[in-house]
Write a protein that holds these residues in place. Structure first.
Motif, PDB file in Angstrom:
ATOM      1  N   SER A  85      -1.808   5.039   4.554  1.00 59.65           N
ATOM      2  CA  SER A  85      -0.761   4.075   4.890  1.00 59.65           C
ATOM      3  C   SER A  85       0.522   4.788   5.304  1.00 59.65           C
ATOM      4  O   SER A  85       1.194   4.370   6.247  1.00 59.65           O
ATOM      5  CB  SER A  85      -0.495   3.155   3.699  1.00 59.65           C
ATOM      6  OG  SER A  85      -1.635   2.373   3.402  1.00 59.65           O
TER       7      SER A  85
ATOM      8  N   SER B 261       0.831  -1.202   0.000  1.00 58.04           N
ATOM      9  CA  SER B 261       0.000   0.000   0.000  1.00 58.04           C
ATOM     10  C   SER B 261       0.868   1.255   0.000  1.00 58.04           C
ATOM     11  O   SER B 261       1.846   1.342   0.749  1.00 58.04           O
ATOM     12  CB  SER B 261      -0.916   0.010   1.227  1.00 58.04           C
ATOM     13  OG  SER B 261      -1.683   1.192   1.267  1.00 58.04           O
ATOM     14  N   THR B 262       0.489   2.223  -0.849  1.00 60.11           N
ATOM     15  CA  THR B 262       1.217   3.493  -0.918  1.00 60.11           C
ATOM     16  C   THR B 262       0.287   4.687  -0.725  1.00 60.11           C
ATOM     17  O   THR B 262       0.620   5.804  -1.107  1.00 60.11           O
ATOM     18  CB  THR B 262       1.930   3.615  -2.277  1.00 60.11           C
ATOM     19  OG1 THR B 262       0.961   3.527  -3.324  1.00 60.11           O
ATOM     20  CG2 THR B 262       2.983   2.529  -2.450  1.00 60.11           C
ATOM     21  N   SER B 263      -0.878   4.484  -0.143  1.00 61.40           N
ATOM     22  CA  SER B 263      -1.843   5.562   0.027  1.00 61.40           C
ATOM     23  C   SER B 263      -1.382   6.527   1.110  1.00 61.40           C
ATOM     24  O   SER B 263      -0.459   6.248   1.887  1.00 61.40           O
ATOM     25  CB  SER B 263      -3.212   4.989   0.395  1.00 61.40           C
ATOM     26  OG  SER B 263      -3.145   4.340   1.663  1.00 61.40           O
TER      27      SER B 263
END
Length: 441
Positions: free
Chosen positions: A75, A70-72
């Motif tokens: 996150s 995840s790279t949101s």
């Protein structure tokens, strides 16, 4: 303890005075029920905080650990909060100790011991912050030698006394006088501000590099952001140190005199650099030839000069002013096409009407030769002593810079085409006529 310290240095006398005060406080604490109750509360608060943290930290770690792929933004925020888990124990201990302090003060009307314990817990929190959370080497040094000593002085209750003594001590720099506290504060604030400026400059440069714009515009935007960031840092530092901003007028006058006396070329180079960035006539990656005949690829631009790398790996530092005031040939111009020509000769026995189509077709087979803006063009150049001279002009997308051997490749193609069609390439020939000597009378 009646020691005679009148002959000792003042710092020794002051240390002995603080030692006697501490000894007196320790004696009073040892015989005071209120002090013992506060010691007990401190121990109970720390043990309770340890038991809570033992269960809370693993739960928080599971909750805050983001998925691996995840790279949101959420996150990244969870990962950022995750690094502060080492502070859970000291924060819990500080909060529970504060509750104990309120209880102690309501019962005994005193809380000196537990206040001292709170100071030590803050010191432990600062130590955990510097040791386990801070990763930047500069901030680690600053935390180790500035933050931790300040927290230790606060824990022992002598921070105010040390601050007062530093504010009363003056330091003279020429005709300007500062208090030692202001000077120390300026050094610490300056170090933090310029570290923050460097970090902000790196972040802004990385952001600008990701934008869709011309390379020259990106460089100009990056340099403008750098000037704004460090200019704001200098102004803020002057404000922190109490230096009036009106003194900038004096500094500006001094700079004006310096420029008038000997900095004209330096300032001219800086201004020329800005002009080059605005116009974009020469940027990183361009292959240029100087008026002196030297040529190379621009590999770096600075506020004062351009750095050129030649074919043999040498670096040439060219002042920006030279790009404005002298003749510079830019062969690249951000990847535009360039025209080259090579010469060759054929013998006088050749049907020269075949040569243009034959050679143009051969040169066109080269993958780097363009058909636009013009296809290869073969011209009759003249009639030489040994053969008929031709030349072929061709366009390529790039430059013949050593890595791209366009002229050499085209000459190979011409040679092979002439050999395959049995066309002779002439070489110098001389006819010598031998005449007999005249008979003597």
């Amino acid at each position: 303890m009646n020691w005679d310290l009148s002959t000792q240095p003042e710092i020794v006398q002051r240390a002995a005075e603080y030692g006697l005060i501490g000894w007196d406080i320790a004696q009073r604490w040892l015989v005071s029920p209120a002090a013992w109750s506060q010691f007990a509360l401190l121990a109970a608060a720390f043990v309770l905080a340890w038991l809570i943290a033992r269960r809370l930290v693993p739960a928080l770690r599971r909750l805050l650990t983001p998925p691996a792929d995840s790279t949101s933004v959420l996150s990244r925020a969870r990962g950022f909060l995750l690094i502060f888990l080492p502070l859970v124990l000291p924060v819990l201990a500080y909060a529970l100790t504060g509750i104990g302090e309120q209880i102690t003060r309501s019962i005994f009307g005193s809380g000196a011991v537990i206040a001292f314990g709170k100071g030590l817990i803050l010191f432990l929190a600062a130590r955990a912050f510097v040791r386990d959370i801070v990763t930047d080497p500069f901030l680690k040094v600053l935390g180790r030698y500035v933050l931790l000593p300040v927290m230790l002085l606060y824990a022992f209750g002598i921070l105010d006394d040390v601050t007062l003594r530093l504010s009363e001590t003056t330091v003279a720099i020429g005709s300007i006088r500062f208090s030692a506290l202001a000077l120390l504060r300026g050094v610490i604030a300056g170090a933090l501000l310029f570290w923050l400026g460097r970090w902000s400059n790196e972040q802004s440069s990385a952001y600008i590099e990701r934008q869709e714009m011309r390379p020259a515009t990106r460089q100009l935007a990056a340099k403008a952001a750098e000037v704004v960031i460090f200019g704001a840092a200098i102004l803020l530092l002057m404000s922190i140190m109490g230096i009036p901003l009106t003194s900038l007028a004096v500094l500006g006058g001094a700079l004006g005199v310096g420029i008038g006396l000997g900095l004209q070329r330096i300032v001219a180079n800086y201004i020329s650099g800005v002009i080059l960035l605005l116009e974009g006539q020469a940027t990183i990656g361009d292959y240029v030839q100087l008026d002196s005949g030297e040529a190379g690829t621009i590999v770096k631009t600075t506020a004062r000069a351009m750095i050129l790398e030649t074919f043999d790996g040498r670096w040439i530092v060219v002042p920006n002013e030279d790009f404005i005031t002298t003749r510079i040939v830019n062969y690249s111009d951000q990847g535009s096409a360039n025209r080259y020509d090579v010469s060759f000769s054929v013998s006088y026995d050749t049907d020269i009407n075949r040569i243009p189509d034959l050679i143009a077709a051969a040169v066109s087979t080269h993958p780097g030769v363009l058909q636009e803006p013009e296809p290869p063009d073969v011209e009759l150049r003249g009639f030489g002593d040994s053969g008929i001279d031709f030349g072929v002009e061709f366009w390529v997308s790039g430059i013949d810079d050593g890595k791209n051997k366009y002229a050499s490749d085209v000459l190979f193609l011409i040679w092979n085409a002439l050999k395959e069609n049995d066309i002779e390439i002439p070489y110098p020939r001389r006819v010598i006529e031998m005449r007999p000597a005249a008979d003597s009378a």
